[in-house]
Each structure stands twice: as C-alpha cells, then as structure tokens.
Design an enzyme around this catalytic site. Structure first.
Site, PDB file in Angstrom:
ATOM      1  N   ASP A  93       2.000   1.567  -7.056  1.00  0.00           N
ATOM      2  CA  ASP A  93       1.735   2.625  -6.090  1.00  0.00           C
ATOM      3  C   ASP A  93       2.365   2.151  -4.772  1.00  0.00           C
ATOM      4  O   ASP A  93       2.680   0.963  -4.619  1.00  0.00           O
ATOM      5  CB  ASP A  93       0.226   2.816  -5.949  1.00  0.00           C
ATOM      6  CG  ASP A  93      -0.147   3.750  -4.815  1.00  0.00           C
ATOM      7  OD1 ASP A  93       0.476   4.821  -4.716  1.00  0.00           O
ATOM      8  OD2 ASP A  93      -1.036   3.394  -4.019  1.00  0.00           O
ATOM      9  N   ASP A  95       1.624   3.609  -1.001  1.00  0.00           N
ATOM     10  CA  ASP A  95       0.769   3.589   0.185  1.00  0.00           C
ATOM     11  C   ASP A  95      -0.423   2.664  -0.003  1.00  0.00           C
ATOM     12  O   ASP A  95      -1.176   2.775  -0.976  1.00  0.00           O
ATOM     13  CB  ASP A  95       0.285   4.999   0.511  1.00  0.00           C
ATOM     14  CG  ASP A  95       1.431   5.909   0.930  1.00  0.00           C
ATOM     15  OD1 ASP A  95       2.242   5.484   1.763  1.00  0.00           O
ATOM     16  OD2 ASP A  95       1.524   7.032   0.397  1.00  0.00           O
ATOM     17  N   GLU A 116      -0.612   4.393   5.231  1.00  0.00           N
ATOM     18  CA  GLU A 116      -0.243   5.606   4.503  1.00  0.00           C
ATOM     19  C   GLU A 116       0.876   6.318   5.248  1.00  0.00           C
ATOM     20  O   GLU A 116       0.731   6.676   6.418  1.00  0.00           O
ATOM     21  CB  GLU A 116      -1.467   6.531   4.394  1.00  0.00           C
ATOM     22  CG  GLU A 116      -2.690   5.908   3.732  1.00  0.00           C
ATOM     23  CD  GLU A 116      -2.580   5.888   2.215  1.00  0.00           C
ATOM     24  OE1 GLU A 116      -1.933   6.787   1.655  1.00  0.00           O
ATOM     25  OE2 GLU A 116      -3.145   4.959   1.599  1.00  0.00           O
ATOM     26  N   GLY A 152       2.567   9.257  -4.568  1.00  0.00           N
ATOM     27  CA  GLY A 152       2.239  10.592  -4.114  1.00  0.00           C
ATOM     28  C   GLY A 152       2.875  10.901  -2.775  1.00  0.00           C
ATOM     29  O   GLY A 152       2.632  11.952  -2.185  1.00  0.00           O
ATOM     30  N   LYS A 204       1.321  10.633 -12.269  1.00  0.00           N
ATOM     31  CA  LYS A 204       1.608   9.199 -12.177  1.00  0.00           C
ATOM     32  C   LYS A 204       1.592   8.552 -13.563  1.00  0.00           C
ATOM     33  O   LYS A 204       2.454   7.718 -13.886  1.00  0.00           O
ATOM     34  CB  LYS A 204       0.595   8.519 -11.259  1.00  0.00           C
ATOM     35  CG  LYS A 204       0.841   8.750  -9.779  1.00  0.00           C
ATOM     36  CD  LYS A 204       0.018   7.791  -8.933  1.00  0.00           C
ATOM     37  CE  LYS A 204       0.501   7.782  -7.503  1.00  0.00           C
ATOM     38  NZ  LYS A 204      -0.126   6.736  -6.692  1.00  0.00           N
ATOM     39  N   ASN A 242      -6.273   8.413  -7.329  1.00  0.00           N
ATOM     40  CA  ASN A 242      -5.073   9.042  -7.861  1.00  0.00           C
ATOM     41  C   ASN A 242      -4.323   8.134  -8.840  1.00  0.00           C
ATOM     42  O   ASN A 242      -3.447   8.581  -9.577  1.00  0.00           O
ATOM     43  CB  ASN A 242      -4.138   9.421  -6.704  1.00  0.00           C
ATOM     44  CG  ASN A 242      -3.067  10.393  -7.115  1.00  0.00           C
ATOM     45  OD1 ASN A 242      -3.318  11.296  -7.896  1.00  0.00           O
ATOM     46  ND2 ASN A 242      -1.866  10.207  -6.599  1.00  0.00           N
TER      47      ASN A 242
END
Length: 407
Positions: A187, A189, A196, A276, A320, A346
């Site tokens: 991932d 962030d 972020e 994302g 994802k 997420n």
C-alpha cells in the site's frame, strides 16, 4: 555382531579462538565416532560449540580424552554420555518467531518464553537478526502436538503477549514456503510513504480537516471506501493539475522504504504498489523506486483543472485484492509466495489474499486479519520478518559501494 552406538553430546564453551574445533575433531577422529549433529554460535566473542556423536566403543574413554584436549586450549567442556539423539531441535522446528522491540527487555522476553513453555512449545534456537532500527530476535520453535488447533493456540497466545509487553511477534510456519516468497505488494499512503497524499492535496484546497476525518473513518472500516473517495475527491474540484506534481515532489518516504525495496530487488523479488491514491503521484513514486508495477486511481482533469471526479473503476478493497492476483498471474508467482503490506481496512482483502499479510502500523480492523502486525515506523522491519538480517543488508550495501551511515 555390531555393537549398538552410544550417543554422546559434547558442549564446548569459552573465549572464541582459532584451533578449538581442530583440537576437538582430532580427538573425535581418533575415536572413530559418527557425527550426528553440530551447532556453533559466537556471542560477543564467546564460543558455544555443541557436537552430538555416536560411538560403538568406550564412550567413557572418549569423554576423558575430550576433557583433556579442551583443557589444552583453556576451554570448558561438558560431556553427556547417552544423550537423547532425537531432541525437538534434531527433528526440526515447526515454527519461526521473529520478536521485535525497541528495546527488547529481559522482562518482555521472559514473558514470551513463559507463554511458550505453557503451550509445551520448545525454543530450539535463537539468533539475533537486527540491532537497528529495532532489536530483532529469530526463534525456532517446536510444538509438541503440531496440529491446526495447536497452531491457532500459539498465534493467539503470542498476539496476547505482544499486546501485553509491547513487542511485535511475527509467527510463521517453518519450511520452504517461508523462504520462497517472490512478490511483495505495498500500500502507499502511511505505508510506503509518510502521511496521506489526498490530505496533502486537500490542504491546498483548504479542506484538509474535512478530508482527514473522512480518511480516518475509512481506514477504521467505518465508511465504504468508494463512497468516501468520491466525497474526498469532490472536495478537490477546481485545483490546478500542477498541484499533483507539487505533492509528488513533497512526498516523504517511510523510513527504511528504500532499503527494503533495494534489498528485495537484490533477492529477485518483484515489487509493486497497489494504492487508493492517484496515478499522477503514484507513477512518479514507482519510477523513483524502480518498482515492477503500480495500480492506482485516475483523476479526471479538464482544461488543466481537477474536476472532482475519478475515471474508471476505483481501486477499492476488492480492487486491491484483484490487482494483487493480476500481478501474481503476470509474474507467474503463486499467491502463497506473495506478501502484501498495508495499514487500513481498505487493505483487508489484499492481505487476506497474499500468502503473508503484514499490517504495518495498522488500524485494528486490519490487525485482526493480518498474519503479522508491526507497530514500529520502519519499513525495513519487514525484511527481518522475511528472514533477512541487518548484517546481510549492510554487507550487500557495502559490496555495492553504498556508504549508508546509521543515524
């Protein structure tokens, strides 16, 4: 008729020096013994050498000769005639534990050992894998009854200990699978980078607090990611597209990020990001780190301005996981040999899909489903979980001419 072999365990200890092994094995050669097992460790210049042998004649004579030989090199020795040749360590460990802390105190480690003993789990071997930026200890452990229930009990007990004493404890099955990982997905962030990116964009639109509140609720699993992303992106409407490059330029990597990816690439791993966030920022990051792939959302831009809308399918929780599967298929890597690292709700499906899911400074919703949870803000700690030591990382950097001084 052949006489049965008697097992003899010889343990030598004392200051490490040249010649100790040669003196010992000269005695063993004269007695014609069979070598059953050997293990040696040096801790701060102190040697501990264990040799398990089998002899079919005069084990007491062997003991006497070994004791005399070790006295000539000023080493202590303990000899056990009739030692059990089938100890748990001899049969092989069932699990590998990586204990991480800053620091690892004696009190905390004692609690780990106590809990293992309560589960009838034996510590077969311990080695240090890191002294920076955290202390890392790798334990090879054998459980008496290696069943699915015992495995679950071990993981549950160590998760409880981890929370109680403030240590991170990664638990994996011993075997080829642990050493066969070949693809890592990050991932972005608050995992690969600090902070972020969407909040950095929101700061330029004057709505940072509003967007941060939505982000935090989403990472806790309280809001649907797709809906929350659309709400946050809508707040960016009217910003010039140049702010995307400004934010990309201002990104700060998570400590240890470059070391982690550089080391994984040396080992032949495929590395990529599934985010994302937004392609204009993520693609720059992927190029800088020489990643193999990147997946992110596409912002709509019209006449040089952000419209507040997202183009195409949103990379959400299910997206994802799908991106991980696609990357694994593309590089022909079984999912069991994939690692996924993230911090929010997420990332749940992505971590559940990978053979090893790592929750990195994560929200409770993700920690509950991850195979391993790490709470220190250094991404290179992931390397220690994968069995890479700090000494190996630094030796490889030095061989490549990288002069990376510790703070």
């Amino acid at each position: 008729m052949t006489r049965p072999s008697t097992p003899v365990l010889i343990t030598v200890s004392g200051p490490d020096k040249p010649g100790v092994s040669s003196v010992l094995f000269a005695v063993l050669t004269r007695h014609g013994v069979e070598i059953l097992d050997v293990e040696q460790v040096v801790i701060r210049g102190q040697l501990v050498l264990g040799v398990l042998v089998g002899t079919d004649h005069d084990p007491e004579g062997l003991q006497e000769d070994v004791e005399q030989a070790m006295a000539t090199v000023a080493m202590s020795v303990a000899v056990e005639v009739g030692a059990d040749p089938l100890s748990p360590a001899r049969l092989g460990s069932s699990h590998v534990l990586v204990v991480l802390g800053r620091p690892v105190t004696a009190r905390a480690f004692a609690e780990v050992a106590r809990r293992l003993a309560a589960l009838d789990a034996n510590i077969d071997a311990i080695r240090r894998v890191a002294d920076y930026p955290v202390t890392g200890l790798e334990l090879r452990v054998s459980v008496v009854r290696d069943t699915r229930e015992a495995d679950a009990d071990l993981r549950s007990a160590l998760a409880d200990v981890s929370a109680k004493v403030g240590l991170d404890i990664a638990v994996e099955r011993e075997g080829l699978t642990r050493r066969a990982k070949r693809l890592v997905v990050f991932d972005v962030d608050s995992t690969l980078i600090q902070g972020e990116a969407i909040e950095m964009l929101a700061a330029r639109a004057g709505c940072e607090a509003e967007v941060r509140a939505i982000t935090e609720a989403t990472m806790r699993g309280e809001l649907d990611f797709t809906q929350s992303l659309r709400r946050r992106v809508a707040a960016l409407a009217g910003l010039p597209e140049s702010v995307l490059d400004d934010v990309a330029d201002s990104i700060t990597l998570m400590p240890g990020a470059r070391t982690t990816i550089r080391t994984l690439k040396r080992l032949g791993f495929r590395c990529g990001v599934v985010s994302g966030g937004f392609t204009r920022i993520i693609d720059r990051l992927a190029e800088d780190l020489a990643l193999d792939f990147s997946v992110a959302n596409e912002l709509e831009i019209v006449d040089g301005k952000i419209t507040g809308r997202v183009l195409g399918d949103i990379v959400d929780r299910a997206g994802k996981a799908a991106a991980l599967r696609e990357a694994a298929a593309r590089f022909e890597v079984p999912l069991a040999q994939c690692v996924a690292i993230g911090d929010g709700a997420n990332d749940i499906d992505m971590l559940s899909t990978a053979g090893l899911g790592v929750a990195f400074n994560a929200k409770p919703a993700l920690r509950e489903v991850a195979d391993t949870a790490l709470s220190h803000p250094y991404l290179d700690v992931v390397l220690f979980v994968l069995g890479v030591t700090r000494a190996e990382v630094e030796a490889a950097d030095a061989a490549d001419g990288l002069d990376l001084m510790r703070p």
